[in-house]
Motif scaffolding. Structure first.
Motif, PDB file in Angstrom:
ATOM      1  N   LEU A   1       0.826  -1.210   0.000  1.00  0.00           N
ATOM      2  CA  LEU A   1       0.000   0.000   0.000  1.00  0.00           C
ATOM      3  C   LEU A   1       0.860   1.259   0.000  1.00  0.00           C
ATOM      4  N   ALA A   2       1.955   1.217   0.748  1.00  0.00           N
ATOM      5  CA  ALA A   2       2.834   2.384   0.803  1.00  0.00           C
ATOM      6  C   ALA A   2       3.557   2.596  -0.522  1.00  0.00           C
ATOM      7  N   ALA A   3       3.758   1.508  -1.268  1.00  0.00           N
ATOM      8  CA  ALA A   3       4.486   1.622  -2.536  1.00  0.00           C
ATOM      9  C   ALA A   3       3.598   2.131  -3.666  1.00  0.00           C
ATOM     10  N   GLU A   4       2.273   1.974  -3.550  1.00  0.00           N
ATOM     11  CA  GLU A   4       1.354   2.362  -4.628  1.00  0.00           C
ATOM     12  C   GLU A   4       1.424   3.854  -4.981  1.00  0.00           C
ATOM     13  N   PRO A   5       1.353   4.774  -3.982  1.00  0.00           N
ATOM     14  CA  PRO A   5       1.423   6.203  -4.344  1.00  0.00           C
ATOM     15  C   PRO A   5       2.745   6.581  -4.993  1.00  0.00           C
TER      16      PRO A   5
ATOM     17  N   VAL B   1     -10.726   6.820  -3.818  1.00  0.00           N
ATOM     18  CA  VAL B   1      -9.666   5.815  -3.679  1.00  0.00           C
ATOM     19  C   VAL B   1      -8.880   6.041  -2.398  1.00  0.00           C
ATOM     20  N   SER B   2      -8.568   7.314  -2.134  1.00  0.00           N
ATOM     21  CA  SER B   2      -7.817   7.655  -0.929  1.00  0.00           C
ATOM     22  C   SER B   2      -8.601   7.311   0.334  1.00  0.00           C
ATOM     23  N   GLN B   3      -9.920   7.566   0.306  1.00  0.00           N
ATOM     24  CA  GLN B   3     -10.754   7.257   1.462  1.00  0.00           C
ATOM     25  C   GLN B   3     -10.828   5.742   1.705  1.00  0.00           C
ATOM     26  N   ASN B   4     -10.994   4.983   0.626  1.00  0.00           N
ATOM     27  CA  ASN B   4     -11.039   3.520   0.749  1.00  0.00           C
ATOM     28  C   ASN B   4      -9.725   2.973   1.300  1.00  0.00           C
ATOM     29  N   ARG B   5      -8.638   3.556   0.808  1.00  0.00           N
ATOM     30  CA  ARG B   5      -7.313   3.130   1.259  1.00  0.00           C
ATOM     31  C   ARG B   5      -7.127   3.433   2.740  1.00  0.00           C
ATOM     32  N   THR B   6      -7.569   4.621   3.162  1.00  0.00           N
ATOM     33  CA  THR B   6      -7.457   5.010   4.566  1.00  0.00           C
ATOM     34  C   THR B   6      -8.297   4.099   5.462  1.00  0.00           C
ATOM     35  N   GLN B   7      -9.508   3.770   5.008  1.00  0.00           N
ATOM     36  CA  GLN B   7     -10.379   2.893   5.791  1.00  0.00           C
ATOM     37  C   GLN B   7      -9.757   1.501   5.937  1.00  0.00           C
TER      38      GLN B   7
ATOM     39  N   LEU C   1      -6.549   0.797   5.822  1.00  0.00           N
ATOM     40  CA  LEU C   1      -5.410   0.937   6.738  1.00  0.00           C
ATOM     41  C   LEU C   1      -5.865   1.001   8.192  1.00  0.00           C
ATOM     42  N   MET C   2      -6.923   1.746   8.441  1.00  0.00           N
ATOM     43  CA  MET C   2      -7.422   1.885   9.812  1.00  0.00           C
ATOM     44  C   MET C   2      -7.962   0.558  10.347  1.00  0.00           C
ATOM     45  N   ALA C   3      -8.644  -0.210   9.481  1.00  0.00           N
ATOM     46  CA  ALA C   3      -9.163  -1.518   9.896  1.00  0.00           C
ATOM     47  C   ALA C   3      -8.026  -2.466  10.235  1.00  0.00           C
ATOM     48  N   GLN C   4      -7.002  -2.471   9.419  1.00  0.00           N
ATOM     49  CA  GLN C   4      -5.851  -3.342   9.673  1.00  0.00           C
ATOM     50  C   GLN C   4      -5.070  -2.868  10.901  1.00  0.00           C
ATOM     51  N   HIS C   5      -5.002  -1.556  11.063  1.00  0.00           N
ATOM     52  CA  HIS C   5      -4.329  -1.006  12.248  1.00  0.00           C
ATOM     53  C   HIS C   5      -5.059  -1.437  13.524  1.00  0.00           C
ATOM     54  N   GLU C   6      -6.374  -1.428  13.486  1.00  0.00           N
ATOM     55  CA  GLU C   6      -7.166  -1.857  14.649  1.00  0.00           C
ATOM     56  C   GLU C   6      -6.930  -3.341  14.942  1.00  0.00           C
ATOM     57  N   ALA C   7      -6.868  -4.143  13.873  1.00  0.00           N
ATOM     58  CA  ALA C   7      -6.613  -5.577  14.049  1.00  0.00           C
ATOM     59  C   ALA C   7      -5.243  -5.811  14.684  1.00  0.00           C
ATOM     60  N   MET C   8      -4.249  -5.044  14.248  1.00  0.00           N
ATOM     61  CA  MET C   8      -2.901  -5.170  14.817  1.00  0.00           C
ATOM     62  C   MET C   8      -2.880  -4.730  16.278  1.00  0.00           C
TER      63      MET C   8
ATOM     64  N   GLU D   1       3.821   0.596  13.915  1.00  0.00           N
ATOM     65  CA  GLU D   1       4.535   1.863  13.659  1.00  0.00           C
ATOM     66  C   GLU D   1       4.466   2.229  12.177  1.00  0.00           C
ATOM     67  N   ALA D   2       4.574   1.217  11.322  1.00  0.00           N
ATOM     68  CA  ALA D   2       4.477   1.468   9.879  1.00  0.00           C
ATOM     69  C   ALA D   2       3.080   1.958   9.508  1.00  0.00           C
ATOM     70  N   TYR D   3       2.055   1.349  10.086  1.00  0.00           N
ATOM     71  CA  TYR D   3       0.673   1.792   9.823  1.00  0.00           C
ATOM     72  C   TYR D   3       0.459   3.218  10.319  1.00  0.00           C
ATOM     73  N   ASN D   4       0.985   3.526  11.501  1.00  0.00           N
ATOM     74  CA  ASN D   4       0.844   4.884  12.038  1.00  0.00           C
ATOM     75  C   ASN D   4       1.486   5.912  11.110  1.00  0.00           C
ATOM     76  N   THR D   5       2.665   5.563  10.600  1.00  0.00           N
ATOM     77  CA  THR D   5       3.385   6.488   9.716  1.00  0.00           C
ATOM     78  C   THR D   5       2.626   6.721   8.408  1.00  0.00           C
ATOM     79  N   VAL D   6       2.129   5.636   7.827  1.00  0.00           N
ATOM     80  CA  VAL D   6       1.397   5.760   6.554  1.00  0.00           C
ATOM     81  C   VAL D   6       0.092   6.522   6.754  1.00  0.00           C
ATOM     82  N   LEU D   7      -0.587   6.263   7.862  1.00  0.00           N
ATOM     83  CA  LEU D   7      -1.842   6.983   8.137  1.00  0.00           C
ATOM     84  C   LEU D   7      -1.600   8.472   8.377  1.00  0.00           C
ATOM     85  N   ALA D   8      -0.463   8.801   8.989  1.00  0.00           N
ATOM     86  CA  ALA D   8      -0.184  10.206   9.321  1.00  0.00           C
ATOM     87  C   ALA D   8       0.398  10.976   8.140  1.00  0.00           C
TER      88      ALA D   8
END
Length: 262
Positions: A83-87, A117-123, A125-132, A232-239
């Motif tokens: 996901l981070a490599a796509e942009p 697309v950005s909103q879907n990507r953020t959602q 990421l947030m879902a996976q971040h919650e799972a982690m 930490e990677a999810y936090n960085t990408v989300l921020a």
């Protein structure tokens, strides 16, 4: 009628001859007492086997859970890298990736599509971040439970070992006494032998349990460290919307250390 004949046949050896009847009765009592003693020994052995089975079941279930978490970590680590490599890929070659039809799309529509697309990507990421985050909380809870089980196991094993040691001392002292009947001597020998085996089991079981505790604790701390790196990677990408090369390299190393999910 059959009942009376059977009772009479069973009772005849005891009443036919007074001396023989008394001897047979004593033999029957001796055998009954020996059977009762063997039942006690068998009960203790079954308790020990059940204890071993329960410990093995707990270890097996925990190992399966750890393997599942490691596979999940590997998947999420790879997903955040992708996901981070796509942009970056899109920004690197915008003209090459855009078709003539896409270039003809009005700016407003293009912006709306990008926002969706950005909103879907953020959602995602947030879902996976919650799972982690939930996984990390579960790992912390597991450590708490392991410490509790280790403390309880230590107390229980100590109690069992001390009880067996005291019983062995008593039995060995009784074996030294003179005037013991053959039955009492054989009974004490069997009890002593069984208690020695049970003491050996509890001592060995405690050592194994303590070793498994340290191994599980080490594995769980290792998983927590990897989970923190992924979070930490999810936090960085989300921020920031991207992943720094240093963090991406660190996450790549974490992912390669984990098993792939089949």
């Amino acid at each position: 009628k059959i009942s009376r004949l059977t009772s009479g046949a069973l009772a005849r050896p005891f009443v036919a001859n007074g001396a023989l009847g008394a001897h047979a009765m004593a033999a029957l009592i001796w055998r009954s007492a020996l059977v009762a003693a063997l039942l006690v020994v068998g009960t203790n052995a079954l308790k020990a086997e059940r204890h071993t089975f329960q410990k093995a079941s707990v270890v097996s279930a925990y190992s399966a859970e750890e393997s599942s978490m490691m596979a999940q970590l590997a998947v999420m680590g790879r997903e955040i890298l992708d996901l981070a490599a796509e942009p970056a890929k899109k920004e690197a070659t915008p003209a090459q990736n855009a078709t003539a039809a896409e270039q003809a799309v009005p700016p407003a529509m293009s912006f709306a599509k990008s926002a969706a697309v950005s909103q879907n990507r953020t959602q995602a990421l947030m879902a996976q971040h919650e799972a982690m985050t939930n996984m990390l909380a579960h790992l912390k809870s597991s450590i708490k439970n392991m410490n509790k089980q280790e403390a309880e196991g230590k107390v229980n094993a100590k109690k069992q070992i001390e009880k067996l040691q005291q019983r062995l001392v008593s039995e060995q002292q009784k074996l030294k006494q003179s005037g013991l009947s053959d039955f009492d001597h054989e009974l004490l020998v069997n009890r002593t032998r069984t208690d020695e085996k049970e003491l050996e089991y509890w001592t060995r079981s405690r050592d194994l349990q303590h070793g498994m505790f340290h191994s599980s604790l080490k594995m769980t701390h290792g998983l927590m460290s990897k989970a923190n790196a992924v979070i930490e990677a999810y936090n960085t990408v989300l921020a920031t919307g991207k992943l720094s090369p240093e963090l991406a390299k660190q996450l790549e190393a974490v992912s390669t250390q984990l098993p792939k999910k089949h």
